[in-house]
Motif scaffolding. Sequence first.
Motif, PDB file in Angstrom:
ATOM      1  N   TRP A 163     -45.028   4.353 -37.089  1.00 33.17           N
ATOM      2  CA  TRP A 163     -44.858   3.135 -37.901  1.00 33.17           C
ATOM      3  C   TRP A 163     -43.424   3.028 -38.401  1.00 33.17           C
ATOM      4  CZ3 TRP A 163     -47.856  -1.032 -39.274  1.00 33.17           C
ATOM      5  CH2 TRP A 163     -47.392  -1.814 -40.328  1.00 33.17           C
ATOM      6  N   ARG A 164     -42.894   4.143 -38.892  1.00 33.68           N
ATOM      7  CA  ARG A 164     -41.524   4.115 -39.433  1.00 33.68           C
ATOM      8  C   ARG A 164     -40.500   3.850 -38.340  1.00 33.68           C
ATOM      9  NH1 ARG A 164     -40.964   5.658 -44.617  1.00 33.68           N
ATOM     10  NH2 ARG A 164     -42.799   6.563 -45.624  1.00 33.68           N
ATOM     11  N   ALA A 165     -40.700   4.420 -37.168  1.00 37.66           N
ATOM     12  CA  ALA A 165     -39.775   4.171 -36.059  1.00 37.66           C
ATOM     13  C   ALA A 165     -39.799   2.687 -35.664  1.00 37.66           C
ATOM     14  CB  ALA A 165     -40.143   5.051 -34.869  1.00 37.66           C
ATOM     15  N   ALA A 166     -40.991   2.117 -35.653  1.00 39.37           N
ATOM     16  CA  ALA A 166     -41.109   0.701 -35.316  1.00 39.37           C
ATOM     17  C   ALA A 166     -40.411  -0.159 -36.360  1.00 39.37           C
ATOM     18  CB  ALA A 166     -42.590   0.316 -35.214  1.00 39.37           C
ATOM     19  N   ARG A 167     -40.599   0.199 -37.636  1.00 41.21           N
ATOM     20  CA  ARG A 167     -39.954  -0.561 -38.705  1.00 41.21           C
ATOM     21  C   ARG A 167     -38.433  -0.479 -38.587  1.00 41.21           C
ATOM     22  NH1 ARG A 167     -40.165   1.690 -44.667  1.00 41.21           N
ATOM     23  NH2 ARG A 167     -38.527   2.937 -43.728  1.00 41.21           N
ATOM     24  N   GLN A 168     -37.913   0.712 -38.275  1.00 45.11           N
ATOM     25  CA  GLN A 168     -36.463   0.865 -38.127  1.00 45.11           C
ATOM     26  C   GLN A 168     -35.938   0.030 -36.963  1.00 45.11           C
ATOM     27  OE1 GLN A 168     -36.076   5.111 -37.822  1.00 45.11           O
ATOM     28  NE2 GLN A 168     -36.587   5.459 -39.991  1.00 45.11           N
ATOM     29  N   ALA A 169     -36.686  -0.043 -35.887  1.00 42.47           N
ATOM     30  CA  ALA A 169     -36.270  -0.872 -34.744  1.00 42.47           C
ATOM     31  C   ALA A 169     -36.233  -2.338 -35.156  1.00 42.47           C
ATOM     32  CB  ALA A 169     -37.225  -0.658 -33.567  1.00 42.47           C
TER      33      ALA A 169
END
Length: 490
Positions: free
Chosen positions: A84-90
């Motif tokens: 989830w956090r990686a997606a948010r950063q993208a």
Amino acid sequence: MQAMYLMVAVVVGMQQQPVVPRIVVPALAHAQVALQGLDALDALDALDALDALDGLDAVDAIDAVDTGDAGTLQDEQDPTDSLWRAARQALNRADYQSAASLYGDLAHRYPNASHAGDALYWAAFALYKNDNLDRARGLLITQQQRYRKAATLRDGDALLARVQAALAKQGDGEAAEWIRRHAQPAADTGRTRGGSCPGEDDDDDLRIAALNGLLQMDATSALPILKKVLAKRDACSAGLRRKAVFIVSQKHGGETEDILLDVARNDPDSEVRQQAVFWLSQVGSDRAVTALDSILRGATDPELQDKAIFALSQIHQGRAGQILRDYAANEHAPDEAREKAIFWLGQQRSPENAAFLRGLYAKLASEELKEKVIFSLSQMGGADNGRWLMDIALNEREPVEMRKKALFWVGQTGGNLDQLAGLYDRMQNQEMKEQLIFVYSQRHEAAALDQLIRIAKTEQNKELRKKAIFWLGQSHDPRAAQVLLEIINP
């Protein structure tokens, strides 16, 4: 009233703006509050709300969620947390392709995760930003079918309407049919439960989004539906009618004008009428001007009068300006409304308005109205207005407060400093001398500091000397510091 315009702002930006989950509306409220300080912009509520949203991108909204209750979207022990956090950063980097892939992967690999449904929404949003409309539509439909408790479900509905409208404009027959079906009014738009109205956004946001798409795709079909919505008079449909007024205003033409005129005159809800009056200013036709004149003279609702005054101020044709001048001079009109008319005349900065305001001043009995004329003329600028302000400041027959205000604005608008410097010794009134000291303190020229130094050193009146010394103390000029030392250590 402001909360409702969050929805209008979503409609305004239908082709561009992200749909922000309602669980972060408190975060958006901070942006709204910053827009409420200027009375002059009260009439632009809908656009204010849009500006508030423009300042927050989709990722800000996610951050607002993540920094709140950790249980809202994710558990620290949840294995999907890092994904989830990686997606948010993208998404934060505007890397929509990666964001769509990561959010989609989360929903595919962990379909039972607490935020799998929300991941589908954000994946669809990222796909929409990349114009991958077919896939975005598929994910949003999946969210509707499988995740009825997702926090972003209703926002997904609005995004789906946006996606369908974009596909319909590209010739997608299925999307066009979806838009037409969802734009139709419900059998009972003003539904009630137990004698009370539900929240105004229950189903309204989806229908308004569909109506907006239909208007862009087929205005001929959309306008009759909008007219049906606006023909309702029940209290529960007022929120939907407010939004429908905005949608109508986006279609230019004679029928749009007819609809807005009817709403402005006949809708039972004050806010609906006010919105119709505001959007009439964008029409600007002779009929619109006549209607606004009638509303201004006949309305008993102060807010509706304010909207009519503002609307007339935005129409740059001679008759609209004359209506405002006549209203400002009308002794029988409410003073607060006359103040608004005077203010907006000052914002137009025409020689005709300036001459009118200078002549109006002498006819006014109210100090509040006189003060508004002084302010408006100061905002217009120009040599004639500057001389007029100075004349008021020097006129001992004028009330001291008016003279002080005129003097203040002469100083603020760059009045001749040599003339201002020469006034001090000519002034007999102590309050006026105090005001001059303040005016000098606000100027950055060396001659203004010279005046303060002279007063601090030679003025016989102790109170005036103290004021000059105080303002020298606020200066960062080394000469001021030296004078203060000399006064301390004579």
